[in-house]
Motif scaffolding. Structure first.
Motif, mmCIF file in Angstrom:
data_model
loop_
_atom_site.group_PDB
_atom_site.id
_atom_site.type_symbol
_atom_site.label_atom_id
_atom_site.label_comp_id
_atom_site.label_asym_id
_atom_site.label_seq_id
_atom_site.Cartn_x
_atom_site.Cartn_y
_atom_site.Cartn_z
ATOM 1 N N LYS A 135 44.392 70.228 22.771
ATOM 2 C CA LYS A 135 42.844 70.369 22.492
ATOM 3 C C LYS A 135 42.102 69.096 21.926
ATOM 4 C CE LYS A 135 41.956 74.654 25.441
ATOM 5 N NZ LYS A 135 43.737 74.075 26.256
ATOM 6 N N TYR A 136 41.224 68.515 21.907
ATOM 7 C CA TYR A 136 40.220 67.844 20.508
ATOM 8 C C TYR A 136 39.556 67.817 20.785
ATOM 9 C CZ TYR A 136 44.862 65.019 21.735
ATOM 10 O OH TYR A 136 46.117 64.495 22.072
ATOM 11 N N THR A 137 38.465 67.981 19.230
ATOM 12 C CA THR A 137 37.322 67.848 19.501
ATOM 13 C C THR A 137 36.986 66.367 19.298
ATOM 14 O OG1 THR A 137 37.543 68.160 16.667
ATOM 15 C CG2 THR A 137 37.204 70.314 17.672
ATOM 16 N N GLU A 138 36.036 65.549 19.020
ATOM 17 C CA GLU A 138 35.207 64.678 18.712
ATOM 18 C C GLU A 138 36.005 64.115 17.873
ATOM 19 O OE1 GLU A 138 31.560 61.906 18.973
ATOM 20 O OE2 GLU A 138 31.546 63.605 19.507
ATOM 21 N N GLN A 139 35.778 64.383 16.043
ATOM 22 C CA GLN A 139 36.360 64.274 15.335
ATOM 23 C C GLN A 139 38.126 63.818 15.689
ATOM 24 O OE1 GLN A 139 35.558 66.827 12.075
ATOM 25 N NE2 GLN A 139 36.713 64.680 10.502
ATOM 26 N N GLU A 140 38.340 64.121 15.673
ATOM 27 C CA GLU A 140 40.547 64.492 16.388
ATOM 28 C C GLU A 140 40.622 63.914 16.868
ATOM 29 O OE1 GLU A 140 41.196 69.666 15.575
ATOM 30 O OE2 GLU A 140 40.623 68.834 17.314
ATOM 31 N N LEU A 141 39.986 63.174 18.035
ATOM 32 C CA LEU A 141 39.607 62.547 19.321
ATOM 33 C C LEU A 141 39.816 61.152 18.088
ATOM 34 C CD1 LEU A 141 40.521 61.279 21.563
ATOM 35 C CD2 LEU A 141 37.649 61.439 22.484
ATOM 36 N N LEU A 142 39.019 60.993 17.342
ATOM 37 C CA LEU A 142 38.774 59.507 16.262
ATOM 38 C C LEU A 142 40.308 59.398 15.383
ATOM 39 C CD1 LEU A 142 35.453 59.501 15.925
ATOM 40 C CD2 LEU A 142 35.809 57.592 17.071
ATOM 41 N N GLN A 143 40.952 60.391 15.502
ATOM 42 C CA GLN A 143 41.700 60.247 14.612
ATOM 43 C C GLN A 143 43.233 59.795 15.099
ATOM 44 O OE1 GLN A 143 41.530 64.464 12.810
ATOM 45 N NE2 GLN A 143 39.892 63.563 11.017
ATOM 46 N N LEU A 144 43.119 59.813 16.296
ATOM 47 C CA LEU A 144 44.092 59.483 17.467
ATOM 48 C C LEU A 144 44.487 57.866 17.629
ATOM 49 C CD1 LEU A 144 43.631 61.130 21.129
ATOM 50 C CD2 LEU A 144 44.700 61.910 18.489
ATOM 51 N N PRO A 145 46.278 57.622 16.882
ATOM 52 C CA PRO A 145 46.259 56.425 16.233
ATOM 53 C C PRO A 145 45.822 55.429 18.022
ATOM 54 C CG PRO A 145 48.147 58.153 16.605
ATOM 55 C CD PRO A 145 46.558 58.712 16.560
ATOM 56 N N GLY A 146 45.554 54.385 16.908
ATOM 57 C CA GLY A 146 45.151 52.754 18.544
ATOM 58 C C GLY A 146 43.192 53.427 18.711
ATOM 59 N N ILE A 147 42.712 54.302 18.009
ATOM 60 C CA ILE A 147 41.153 54.769 18.728
ATOM 61 C C ILE A 147 39.682 54.340 17.526
ATOM 62 C CG2 ILE A 147 39.913 56.390 19.643
ATOM 63 C CD1 ILE A 147 42.200 58.006 20.513
ATOM 64 N N ASP A 148 39.398 53.616 17.947
ATOM 65 C CA ASP A 148 38.067 53.499 16.941
ATOM 66 C C ASP A 148 36.839 53.815 17.731
ATOM 67 O OD1 ASP A 148 38.334 51.427 17.909
ATOM 68 O OD2 ASP A 148 38.575 50.397 16.764
ATOM 69 N N THR A 149 36.611 53.604 18.773
ATOM 70 C CA THR A 149 35.422 53.818 19.785
ATOM 71 C C THR A 149 35.895 54.714 20.745
ATOM 72 O OG1 THR A 149 35.261 50.917 19.094
ATOM 73 C CG2 THR A 149 33.723 52.418 20.436
ATOM 74 N N ILE A 150 34.187 55.451 21.283
ATOM 75 C CA ILE A 150 33.936 56.051 22.293
ATOM 76 C C ILE A 150 32.957 56.305 22.855
ATOM 77 C CG2 ILE A 150 35.866 58.054 21.579
ATOM 78 C CD1 ILE A 150 33.299 59.482 20.811
ATOM 79 N N LEU A 151 33.249 56.437 23.747
ATOM 80 C CA LEU A 151 32.225 56.293 25.039
ATOM 81 C C LEU A 151 31.704 57.717 25.815
ATOM 82 C CD1 LEU A 151 29.880 54.594 26.758
ATOM 83 C CD2 LEU A 151 31.491 53.783 27.948
ATOM 84 N N LYS A 152 30.513 58.229 25.420
ATOM 85 C CA LYS A 152 30.572 59.473 26.065
ATOM 86 C C LYS A 152 29.698 59.363 27.399
ATOM 87 C CE LYS A 152 29.202 61.723 22.419
ATOM 88 N NZ LYS A 152 28.611 62.534 21.120
ATOM 89 N N ILE A 153 30.300 60.075 28.828
ATOM 90 C CA ILE A 153 29.129 59.648 29.734
ATOM 91 C C ILE A 153 29.256 61.470 30.704
ATOM 92 C CG2 ILE A 153 29.401 58.609 32.372
ATOM 93 C CD1 ILE A 153 31.861 56.442 31.355
ATOM 94 N N SER A 154 28.182 61.421 30.690
ATOM 95 C CA SER A 154 27.834 62.365 31.799
ATOM 96 C C SER A 154 28.191 62.728 33.482
ATOM 97 C CB SER A 154 26.340 63.168 31.290
ATOM 98 O OG SER A 154 25.137 62.234 31.696
ATOM 99 N N LYS A 155 27.727 63.963 33.442
ATOM 100 C CA LYS A 155 28.326 63.442 35.276
ATOM 101 C C LYS A 155 27.281 63.487 35.334
ATOM 102 C CE LYS A 155 30.241 67.792 36.785
ATOM 103 N NZ LYS A 155 30.408 68.932 37.832
ATOM 104 N N LYS A 156 25.888 63.357 35.117
ATOM 105 C CA LYS A 156 24.790 62.501 35.310
ATOM 106 C C LYS A 156 25.055 61.436 35.539
ATOM 107 C CE LYS A 156 19.615 63.343 35.367
ATOM 108 N NZ LYS A 156 19.110 62.197 35.336
ATOM 109 N N GLU A 157 25.081 61.053 34.996
ATOM 110 C CA GLU A 157 25.268 59.467 34.699
ATOM 111 C C GLU A 157 26.271 59.245 35.332
ATOM 112 O OE1 GLU A 157 24.237 58.266 30.156
ATOM 113 O OE2 GLU A 157 26.228 59.222 30.492
#
Length: 316
Positions: A135-157
């Motif tokens: 499991k990852y929080t948003e901050q932990e996700l951004l610390q994974l190797p090679g990741i520098d951008t995240i895009l949030k998409i809701s179910k509604k979207e």
């Protein structure tokens, strides 16, 4: 039709659950979660504690309600409150059941469940599978190797957005990266990796599969075309694995994160399978496999894609 109210305990020990085979009566030999009838004046929790003490000579702690199962048998309607539970004291000695087993997630379908109990298996499998993942929080996700951008998409979207618009939006945020991953939020804070794929594949999977997972009734299925959509909506049970995994993906998560991965930075040339390096695939495929492996991508692991690649390599 007469309604019988009962309770059942899904007793858990780490990632195993306890099941029993009925020892008598009409459904003798059928597998179920232990429990019994709710007596007048009892709450469901009180009844469950009493029944498990009587049937298994064990004291339990009753946890959260998993679901209330409603099922029509030929001569009565069963309403069954099903709770997570854990052993406090006792050895689960069989007083009424003919047999018992501790089942891991991959063995849940190895016994013949009674009709009402089988309705729980999908939800139990989902919980156990989620718990196996990192499991990852948003901050932990951004610390994974090679990741520098995240895009949030809701179910509604996802339900409302147009295919071209979504593809443009993802491409813009992911800066032309060749490898992407899809994460799903399991609650307000934690997320898990669902899928890893090349850029074209992940767009196709999100748009063609997730965008089309809108709930429909049986009468609506004829309005859908052939292929994947028809398979998904024509059948509730027995879906092929690919169709089922996307239905589960859409139903279980309220929002998604698409992340771009710099695969050249991520590739770990020191990963060995057996005594050999994973270096006979191109860098994009290496990154895809390694990222799925290290993040325990939810739909890679149970469907064997990652392990098939590793096994093929190991056998050479």
């Amino acid at each position: 039709m007469k309604t019988i109210r009962v309770v059942a305990a899904v007793i858990r020990r780490n990632n195993e659950i306890f099941a029993t085979a009925r020892g008598h009566g009409e459904f003798k030999g059928g597998w179920e979660f232990p429990g019994g009838k709710i007596e007048e004046g009892e709450t469901s929790q009180q009844a469950l504690i009493r029944e498990i003490k009587e049937e298994l000579d064990t004291d339990i702690e009753v946890g959260e309600l998993i679901d209330t199962i409603e099922h029509d048998y030929p001569t009565f309607h069963l309403s069954m409150d099903c709770f997570w539970a854990k052993v406090v004291t006792g050895n689960l000695d069989l007083k009424e059941a003919s047999a018992s087993k501790w089942l891991t997630r991959d063995k849940l379908d190895s016994v013949e469940w009674l009709p009402a109990d089988i309705k729980l298996i999908k939800k139990i499998n989902r919980v156990l599978l989620n718990d196996e993942c990192i499991k990852y929080t948003e901050q932990e996700l951004l610390q994974l190797p090679g990741i520098d951008t995240i895009l949030k998409i809701s179910k509604k979207e996802i339900l409302e957005i147009k295919k071209g618009k979504l593809k443009t939006k993802i491409s813009k945020y992911c800066k032309g990266r060749k490898l992407w991953a899809l994460f799903g939020c399991i609650d307000d804070e934690n997320m898990i990796c669902l899928q890893v794929a090349s850029a074209g594949d992940i767009v196709s999977e999100i748009v063609n599969d997730l965008c089309s997972m809108q709930p429909v009734c049986d009468a609506d299925t004829k309005s859908w075309g052939s292929g994947l959509y028809k398979k998904i909506f024509n059948v509730t049970y027995g879906l092929d694995s690919r169709s089922q995994k996307y239905r589960n993906m859409f139903e279980n998560y309220n929002k998604f994160y698409v992340v771009s991965i710099d695969h050249e930075l991520f590739v770990d040339h020191e990963l060995f399978v057996g005594n050999k390096k994973l270096d006979n695939y191109n860098t994009l495929k290496q990154a895809e496999v390694l990222f799925a492996y290290k993040t325990k991508a939810l739909y890679w692991v149970p469907f064997g894609e990652e392990y098939t690649i590793l096994k093929i390599y190991k056998s050479k």
